[in-house]
Design an enzyme around this catalytic site. Structure first.
Site, mmCIF file in Angstrom:
data_model
loop_
_atom_site.group_PDB
_atom_site.id
_atom_site.type_symbol
_atom_site.label_atom_id
_atom_site.label_comp_id
_atom_site.label_asym_id
_atom_site.label_seq_id
_atom_site.Cartn_x
_atom_site.Cartn_y
_atom_site.Cartn_z
ATOM 1 N N HIS A 132 -25.618 -13.926 54.935
ATOM 2 C CA HIS A 132 -26.923 -13.295 55.155
ATOM 3 C C HIS A 132 -27.142 -12.082 54.248
ATOM 4 O O HIS A 132 -26.220 -11.326 53.948
ATOM 5 C CB HIS A 132 -27.066 -12.864 56.614
ATOM 6 C CG HIS A 132 -26.094 -11.785 57.015
ATOM 7 N ND1 HIS A 132 -26.372 -10.452 56.854
ATOM 8 C CD2 HIS A 132 -24.842 -11.863 57.526
ATOM 9 C CE1 HIS A 132 -25.345 -9.747 57.258
ATOM 10 N NE2 HIS A 132 -24.387 -10.577 57.671
ATOM 11 N N HIS A 141 -23.217 -17.133 38.695
ATOM 12 C CA HIS A 141 -22.557 -18.379 39.089
ATOM 13 C C HIS A 141 -21.561 -18.076 40.204
ATOM 14 O O HIS A 141 -20.612 -17.308 39.998
ATOM 15 C CB HIS A 141 -21.833 -18.964 37.859
ATOM 16 C CG HIS A 141 -21.088 -20.245 38.120
ATOM 17 N ND1 HIS A 141 -20.442 -20.921 37.119
ATOM 18 C CD2 HIS A 141 -20.874 -20.965 39.245
ATOM 19 C CE1 HIS A 141 -19.871 -22.008 37.621
ATOM 20 N NE2 HIS A 141 -20.112 -22.055 38.914
HETATM 21 C C1 LIG Z 1 -9.957 -14.165 35.444
HETATM 22 C C2 LIG Z 1 -10.073 -15.094 34.260
HETATM 23 C C3 LIG Z 1 -11.520 -15.109 33.755
HETATM 24 C C4 LIG Z 1 -9.153 -14.594 33.175
HETATM 25 O O1 LIG Z 1 -9.163 -15.469 32.112
HETATM 26 P P1 LIG Z 1 -8.502 -15.005 30.703
HETATM 27 O O2 LIG Z 1 -9.220 -13.798 30.203
HETATM 28 O O3 LIG Z 1 -8.440 -16.233 29.837
HETATM 29 O O4 LIG Z 1 -7.063 -14.487 31.146
HETATM 30 P P2 LIG Z 1 -5.612 -15.081 30.836
HETATM 31 O O5 LIG Z 1 -5.476 -16.482 31.328
HETATM 32 O O6 LIG Z 1 -5.306 -14.783 29.400
HETATM 33 O O7 LIG Z 1 -4.707 -14.135 31.784
HETATM 34 C C5 LIG Z 1 -4.579 -12.740 31.553
HETATM 35 C C6 LIG Z 1 -3.697 -12.176 32.647
HETATM 36 O O8 LIG Z 1 -4.432 -12.184 33.886
HETATM 37 C C7 LIG Z 1 -3.741 -12.991 34.851
HETATM 38 N N1 LIG Z 1 -4.766 -13.749 35.569
HETATM 39 C C8 LIG Z 1 -5.632 -14.652 35.059
HETATM 40 N N2 LIG Z 1 -6.450 -15.127 35.996
HETATM 41 C C9 LIG Z 1 -6.095 -14.523 37.143
HETATM 42 C C10 LIG Z 1 -6.576 -14.620 38.459
HETATM 43 N N3 LIG Z 1 -7.594 -15.449 38.787
HETATM 44 N N4 LIG Z 1 -5.999 -13.842 39.405
HETATM 45 C C11 LIG Z 1 -4.957 -13.020 39.089
HETATM 46 N N5 LIG Z 1 -4.460 -12.877 37.845
HETATM 47 C C12 LIG Z 1 -5.022 -13.635 36.874
HETATM 48 C C13 LIG Z 1 -2.823 -13.908 34.058
HETATM 49 O O9 LIG Z 1 -1.710 -14.317 34.837
HETATM 50 C C14 LIG Z 1 -2.438 -12.989 32.923
HETATM 51 O O10 LIG Z 1 -1.456 -12.097 33.360
HETATM 52 P P3 LIG Z 1 -0.156 -11.778 32.460
HETATM 53 O O11 LIG Z 1 -0.688 -11.112 31.229
HETATM 54 O O12 LIG Z 1 0.648 -10.861 33.341
HETATM 55 O O13 LIG Z 1 0.486 -13.094 32.189
HETATM 56 C C15 LIG Z 1 -9.688 -16.566 34.655
HETATM 57 O O14 LIG Z 1 -8.274 -16.734 34.781
HETATM 58 C C16 LIG Z 1 -10.330 -17.020 35.942
HETATM 59 O O15 LIG Z 1 -9.799 -16.859 37.039
HETATM 60 N N6 LIG Z 1 -11.533 -17.603 35.798
HETATM 61 C C17 LIG Z 1 -12.299 -18.127 36.895
HETATM 62 C C18 LIG Z 1 -12.861 -19.466 36.457
HETATM 63 C C19 LIG Z 1 -13.750 -20.113 37.485
HETATM 64 O O16 LIG Z 1 -13.605 -19.984 38.676
HETATM 65 N N7 LIG Z 1 -14.723 -20.867 36.956
HETATM 66 C C20 LIG Z 1 -15.654 -21.612 37.741
HETATM 67 C C21 LIG Z 1 -15.748 -22.998 37.219
HETATM 68 S S1 LIG Z 1 -16.745 -24.026 38.214
#
Ligand SMILES: CC(C)(COP(=O)(O)OP(=O)(O)OC[C@H]1O[C@@H](n2cnc3c(N)ncnc32)[C@H](O)[C@@H]1OP(=O)(O)O)[C@@H](O)C(=O)NCCC(=O)NCCS
Length: 211
Positions: A132, A141
């Site tokens: 709500h 998104h």
């Molecule tokens: C948060 C996010 C954007 C980061 O992506 P990125 O910039 O490519 O980051 P990386 O994969 O290079 O990770 C960087 C660091 O953050 C950490 N990390 C990445 N995603 C994380 C998450 N969701 N929660 C906690 N830590 C996360 C990684 O483990 C890494 O840590 P390290 O350096 O200690 O190894 C991505 O992981 C994510 O969660 N995206 C959400 C996607 C989504 O839900 N999309 C919807 C599609 S329908």
């Protein structure tokens, strides 16, 4: 007419078919993965848009997952004379006092609760819960199974990651990214990337701030 021929477009096509309000005449994409998407023909790239409008195609939908790109293309389609469709899957529960903007899609099994406002071009992805009085900004998104408690504000073009949870009353700034599975318990500044339980700013692998 849809813009975009990728994976998100497939889900959008299924939602539009289930809703039954629009006939989809085709997809426009400059680099489509194939000649058809779930049987819908690819009609060309952006150069096809004026001809489609002249041929009487009145409604368009931007089926692109990138938030800033979706917002930009939506503006261009409006300037070209298209109206942006609002697509809602029949299994979604949108309460009567909630509003959903033009060019927005509400996927299967989403819940949108009392007096929530979902602005234009937003995506509420499969199974998301928008409680709500939420305000979901333009071209934001909310990813699958994300849960936003009451009075949450999500800024324009923000991404709330898959399976994350947001505490009541929290504001997520414009262009912010909430990582998959996060628990957001405090406001997120505009443009920040946060993740974890509780959510903290994430650092890119090189050590610099991720965003
Ligand atoms: C948060 C996010 C954007 C980061 O992506 P990125 O910039 O490519 O980051 P990386 O994969 O290079 O990770 C960087 C660091 O953050 C950490 N990390 C990445 N995603 C994380 C998450 N969701 N929660 C906690 N830590 C996360 C990684 O483990 C890494 O840590 P390290 O350096 O200690 O190894 C991505 O992981 C994510 O969660 N995206 C959400 C996607 C989504 O839900 N999309 C919807 C599609 S329908």
């Amino acid at each position: 007419m849809l813009v975009g021929a990728g994976g998100h477009a497939k889900v959008v096509i299924e939602v539009a078919r289930a809703q039954g309000r629009f006939e989809i005449v085709g997809v426009v994409d400059p680099r489509p993965p194939g000649p058809r998407v779930l049987g819908v023909p690819v009609l060309g790239g952006d150069e096809a848009l004026p001809r489609l409008r002249a041929d009487g195609v009145a409604w368009a939908f931007v089926a692109l997952g990138g938030n800033a790109l979706r917002e930009r293309i939506g503006g261009e389609l409006r300037a070209a004379g298209f109206r942006l469709a609002t697509l809602v899957h029949p299994s979604a529960e949108v309460m009567p006092s909630a509003t959903v903007g033009e060019g927005a899609v509400v996927m299967a099994r989403v819940a949108v609760s009392a007096e929530a406002r979902v602005d234009d071009l937003a995506i509420l992805n499969t199974g998301a819960v928008v409680e709500h009085d939420n305000l979901i900004g333009a071209a934001a998104h909310v990813a699958p199974l994300a849960a936003l408690a009451g009075n949450v504000r999500v800024g324009a073009r923000a991404l709330i990651g898959v399976g994350s949870a947001v505490r009541p009353g929290v504001s997520v700034g414009a262009d912010a990214v909430v990582g998959a599975g996060a628990a957001v318990v405090a406001d997120v500044p505009a443009g920040a990337t946060v993740g974890g339980v509780p959510a903290r700013p994430l650092r890119a692998r090189g050590g610099a701030a991720a965003r």
